[in-house]
Design a protein around this motif. Structure first.
Motif, PDB file in Angstrom:
ATOM      1  N   ASP A 153      -5.115   1.657  -3.154  1.00 36.56           N
ATOM      2  CA  ASP A 153      -4.632   0.825  -2.055  1.00 36.56           C
ATOM      3  C   ASP A 153      -5.316  -0.528  -2.006  1.00 36.56           C
ATOM      4  OD1 ASP A 153      -2.859   2.691  -1.283  1.00 36.56           O
ATOM      5  OD2 ASP A 153      -4.041   3.503   0.373  1.00 36.56           O
TER       6      ASP A 153
ATOM      7  N   ASP B  60      -9.492  -1.510  -8.596  1.00 35.36           N
ATOM      8  CA  ASP B  60     -10.734  -2.188  -9.004  1.00 35.36           C
ATOM      9  C   ASP B  60     -11.509  -1.427 -10.083  1.00 35.36           C
ATOM     10  OD1 ASP B  60     -12.960  -3.869  -8.981  1.00 35.36           O
ATOM     11  OD2 ASP B  60     -13.969  -2.594  -7.485  1.00 35.36           O
TER      12      ASP B  60
ATOM     13  N   ALA C 100      -8.781  -1.232  -2.381  1.00 29.84           N
ATOM     14  CA  ALA C 100     -10.166  -1.354  -1.927  1.00 29.84           C
ATOM     15  C   ALA C 100     -11.053  -1.779  -3.090  1.00 29.84           C
ATOM     16  CB  ALA C 100     -10.651  -0.023  -1.373  1.00 29.84           C
ATOM     17  N   ALA C 101     -12.211  -2.351  -2.754  1.00 36.45           N
ATOM     18  CA  ALA C 101     -13.202  -2.693  -3.772  1.00 36.45           C
ATOM     19  C   ALA C 101     -14.361  -1.710  -3.664  1.00 36.45           C
ATOM     20  CB  ALA C 101     -13.683  -4.118  -3.570  1.00 36.45           C
TER      21      ALA C 101
ATOM     22  N   SER D 210      -8.240   4.936  -1.865  1.00 34.41           N
ATOM     23  CA  SER D 210      -8.639   3.619  -1.371  1.00 34.41           C
ATOM     24  C   SER D 210      -8.546   2.585  -2.485  1.00 34.41           C
ATOM     25  CB  SER D 210     -10.077   3.665  -0.848  1.00 34.41           C
ATOM     26  OG  SER D 210     -10.201   4.685   0.099  1.00 34.41           O
ATOM     27  N   LEU D 211      -8.995   2.967  -3.677  1.00 32.95           N
ATOM     28  CA  LEU D 211      -8.968   2.012  -4.780  1.00 32.95           C
ATOM     29  C   LEU D 211      -7.533   1.624  -5.114  1.00 32.95           C
ATOM     30  CD1 LEU D 211     -11.704   3.423  -7.184  1.00 32.95           C
ATOM     31  CD2 LEU D 211     -11.780   1.299  -5.883  1.00 32.95           C
TER      32      LEU D 211
ATOM     33  N   ASP E  59     -15.924  -0.860  -0.355  1.00 35.37           N
ATOM     34  CA  ASP E  59     -15.136  -0.109   0.633  1.00 35.37           C
ATOM     35  C   ASP E  59     -15.181   1.393   0.405  1.00 35.37           C
ATOM     36  OD1 ASP E  59     -14.340  -2.643   1.442  1.00 35.37           O
ATOM     37  OD2 ASP E  59     -12.677  -2.626  -0.009  1.00 35.37           O
ATOM     38  N   ILE E  60     -15.641   1.817  -0.770  1.00 39.32           N
ATOM     39  CA  ILE E  60     -15.611   3.263  -1.032  1.00 39.32           C
ATOM     40  C   ILE E  60     -17.022   3.816  -1.131  1.00 39.32           C
ATOM     41  CG2 ILE E  60     -13.335   3.327  -2.122  1.00 39.32           C
ATOM     42  CD1 ILE E  60     -14.853   3.357  -4.831  1.00 39.32           C
TER      43      ILE E  60
ATOM     44  N   GLN F 138       0.819  -1.211   0.000  1.00 36.36           N
ATOM     45  CA  GLN F 138       0.000   0.000   0.000  1.00 36.36           C
ATOM     46  C   GLN F 138       0.851   1.258   0.000  1.00 36.36           C
ATOM     47  OE1 GLN F 138      -2.560  -0.079   3.361  1.00 36.36           O
ATOM     48  NE2 GLN F 138      -3.403  -2.041   2.727  1.00 36.36           N
TER      49      GLN F 138
END
Ligand SMILES: Nc1ncnc2c1ncn2[C@@H]1O[C@H](COP(=O)(O)OP(=O)(O)O)[C@@H](O)[C@H]1O
Ligand SMILES: [Mg+2]
Lengths: 310, 381
Positions: free
Chosen positions: B349, B268, B351-352, B346-347, B355-356, B183
């Motif tokens: 890092d 993602d 995330a899917a 977040s993406l 998560d956002i 990350q």
């Protein structure tokens, strides 16, 4: 084709259209003449459903504008006072776009756009951007954009403002041809020559009212003293002007310029001889004397005391 | 439907026919990303000299130092406190990092554990600060992981920790840490700049694109449109759709180009598509709202540029929000860019979509507010 009954419109405090009643028959070319601010554009906007009217009714081809606006819009082509085209796109792209907005399919719109380019005489400039066009050419495309869907009624709002004589001539010829092919035309202008050339019937508008309707001849007959004598003198002497005013048959004397005198005279009077001799007596050097027959301009001037332009 | 498509394709033609569009849409954001994002990455050869003072002197502090040394744009020299002071006054180092005694204890109590000294006005200071924060956070996680691991294996946690950092591989607990390492690397200067400048230039392009509304109004094109049998709903849909597609094309190409040119991993695709969509709707709405609230194109570009640049500053487009005072961070919540950046971060890092949801919902809120202002103000008269 168009019937307006007692149509009124106010913008806030100001009543801009004060009860207009008009009828325009199918296939007719109808002129709406009036000075700036008379309410011509407002009247047109109400006919094509752009601006709602407050009172009265407008019917196009038997349909009320307030009740079936979309039906009516399909029958009408409007040429607005502004050049409402996309300057960075080509003439052809513009025409195709407006065709599609009138509901034509892609291929149909393209075919019609080419035909329209021919009608307005700009086939060879079709691929060029509008911003490279002269004022006159823009005006011609502006008219073309209202023709794509073959409207039954073509409404034109001062389509020749600010263009060269050649383009003006071309436009007038085009409109005349369209009318001869059966299109009903409503032509708005403050140039009476244009209206006289195109239209059999005319309405004269001022301050939101129609002050006269009829054919050009009918309207001119109404003139009490429509003919004018235009005198070109070296110097306008007040004493001479006083004498002219007292002459029998003179209705009104105007001095538009330092060396010009305009006399409004009764229609069937020939007074050139008496004026020439009077000038000789007063020692006024008369350079030229001209007779101008009554026209719409004089009619308007007489009815309102103002000139059509300005 | 045909009329909606006609307006939409006309507006797209107008935009994509202009050569300057491509400069603002693609060239400028890529250049800005390269300039800002590559600023430190590029001069890795002439890395910044930093003195490091290890007061703790434990295996943990050594681990931290090893981690710091792995970053390409800094060069560390381990010295004692006095030497460090000297080096700093000689200006032969850009800063001094001091790892305090018992720094793990400090971390546990959430006290400052690492101190950074630098001459006033050091340009790299915020960047360094961020770097240390990240490194400490990573370490903190590793310690936690070790503690959890220890409780499972019934061992002293520091033994597990030592194992953990020496082998750098192994149990389930460790794999989490590896992810965490990854990350730190993926959300780097480059991906940050890519996201930030993509957002900003999509907004700027939208400003020019929605300018068509002002032009159409002032040139009488709206009036003319209303003399055709097209309805107001069709016109509005045509406009919104064209603005959206233009923005979507731009954003998508920027994503592709930054990943090809700068190796940015945007994460993602589904989450990305939805995040970009809601972001675009709020940007389209904002553009339309501005365009319908001003009278001329000049006013629009003045007001619009001011708004875009100031909110981009507030929203953390140019620099991370971690370095601004807390009240500024609070203000940032009222700016769509900050939520977009958070989503992209977040993406990146890993995330899917799920998560956002927060940034997506917030951006949707912005979109609804802006679009209703914009659309209700488009009266075609
Ligand atoms: N949307 C409007 N709001 C307020 N006043 C208007 C509006 N449109 C026209 N007017 C006023 O109505 C009058 C007639 O205007 P217009 O119909 O444009 O005249 P014309 O086309 O004959 O020059 C003018 O005094 C003008 O200022
Ligand atoms: Mg007018």
């Amino acid at each position: 084709m168009l019937t307006m009954t007692n149509v009124k419109k106010r913008f806030g405090e100001q009543e801009v259209v004060k009860g207009i009643t008009l009828h325009v028959g199918k296939g007719e070319a109808f002129g709406l003449l009036g000075p700036n601010g008379a309410g011509k554009s407002t009247t047109i906007s109400m006919i094509c459903g752009l601006v709602p009217y407050d009172e009265g009714d407008i019917q196009v081809d038997g349909l009320s504008v307030s009740r079936s606006p979309y039906e009516i819009k399909k029958k009408i082509g409007v040429v607005p006072q502004d050049i409402a085209l996309y300057p960075t796109l080509s003439a052809l792209d513009n025409l195709v776009f407006w065709g599609k907005m009138y509901g034509l399919k892609g291929r149909e719109a393209k075919a019609r756009a080419l035909e329209v380019l021919e009608t307005v005489g700009l086939v060879e400039r079709g691929k060029d951007r509008i911003e490279t066009f002269s004022g006159g050419m823009k005006r011609r495309i502006n008219i073309g954009a209202a023709l794509l869907h073959r409207p039954e009624l073509l409404i034109m709002d001062e389509p020749t403002v600010g263009i060269d004589p050649q383009s003006r001539h071309h436009i007038l010829e085009t409109v005349k041809r369209l009318n001869e092919q059966g299109m009903t035309i409503i032509y708005t202008s403050h140039y009476m020559e244009e209206v006289e050339f195109l239209c059999k019937r005319i309405a004269i508008m001022d301050h939101g009212q129609v002050i006269a309707t009829g054919s050009t001849q009918e309207l001119c007959k109404r003139l009490a003293g429509g003919n004018q004598l235009l005198l070109d003198v070296e110097e306008v002497r007040p004493a001479f002007v006083e004498k002219l005013k007292q002459l029998d048959g003179v209705e009104k004397v105007m001095i538009p310029e330092a060396s010009e005198i305009h006399l409004y005279i009764k229609q069937d009077q020939d007074m050139m001889a008496s004026i020439v001799s009077m000038a000789a007596k007063e020692a006024v050097k008369l350079r030229q004397i001209k007779l101008k027959e009554a026209d719409l301009e004089t009619l308007f001037l007489q009815m309102t005391g103002r000139s059509l332009r300005d | 439907m045909r009329k909606i498509v006609a307006i939409c394709s006309l507006e797209m033609k107008r935009t994509f026919k202009r050569r300057s569009s491509y400069i603002i849409m693609f060239a400028m954001p890529l250049i800005f990303t390269l300039l800002f994002g590559g600023l430190f990455g590029e001069n890795a050869g002439s890395a910044m000299p930093i003195a490091i003072v290890d007061e703790d002197g434990s295996v943990y502090s050594q681990h931290l130092i090893r981690q710091l040394k792995s970053h390409p744009f800094t060069e560390y020299e381990e010295v004692d406190a006095a030497t460090a002071k000297e080096l700093l006054s000689e200006k032969s180092v850009e800063g001094v990092v001091t790892i305090k005694k018992d720094f793990l204890g400090h971390i546990a109590k959430e006290e400052p554990a690492v101190m950074l000294q630098h001459p006033p006005g050091t340009a790299a200071a915020p960047m360094l600060e961020q770097l240390y924060n990240q490194a400490i956070r990573t370490l903190d996680l590793q310690v936690t992981a070790a503690q959890i691991g220890a409780s499972y294996e019934n061992k002293e946690w520091d033994m597990v920790f030592e194992q953990l950092i020496e082998t750098e591989s192994g149990t389930n607990g460790i794999s989490e840490i590896h992810m965490n390492d990854a990350q730190v690397e993926s959300w780097n200067k480059m991906s940050y700049s890519s996201a930030g400048f993509s957002i900003m230039f999509v907004m700027i392009v939208m400003l020019f694109t929605t300018g068509t509304l002002i032009e159409a109004r002032n040139m009488g094109i709206w009036s003319r449109l209303l003399t055709t049998p097209a309805t107001r709903i069709q016109l509005t849909l045509g406009y919104v759709l064209s603005f959206f597609i233009i923005g979507f094309v731009q954003f998508t190409l920027l994503i592709v180009l930054t990943s090809l040119l700068f190796g940015v991993q945007w994460g993602d695709p589904l989450g990305l598509a939805i995040l970009v969509t809601v972001l675009l709707f709020s940007v389209v709405g904002l553009g339309m709202a501005i365009a319908t609230l001003v009278k001329t194109s000049e006013q629009q570009s003045a007001v619009g540029m001011l708004l875009i640049i100031s909110t981009s500053m507030l929203g953390g487009v140019y620099w991370p929000l971690d370095i601004v005072p807390e009240f500024m961070q609070k203000i940032a919540n009222f700016v769509p860019q900050s939520w977009a950046i958070e989503g992209f971060k977040s993406l990146v890092d890993g995330a899917a979509l799920g998560d956002i949801m927060t940034p997506i919902l917030v951006l949707m809120g912005f979109a609804i507010v802006f679009l209703s202002i914009g659309i209700s103000r488009v009266r075609y008269q």
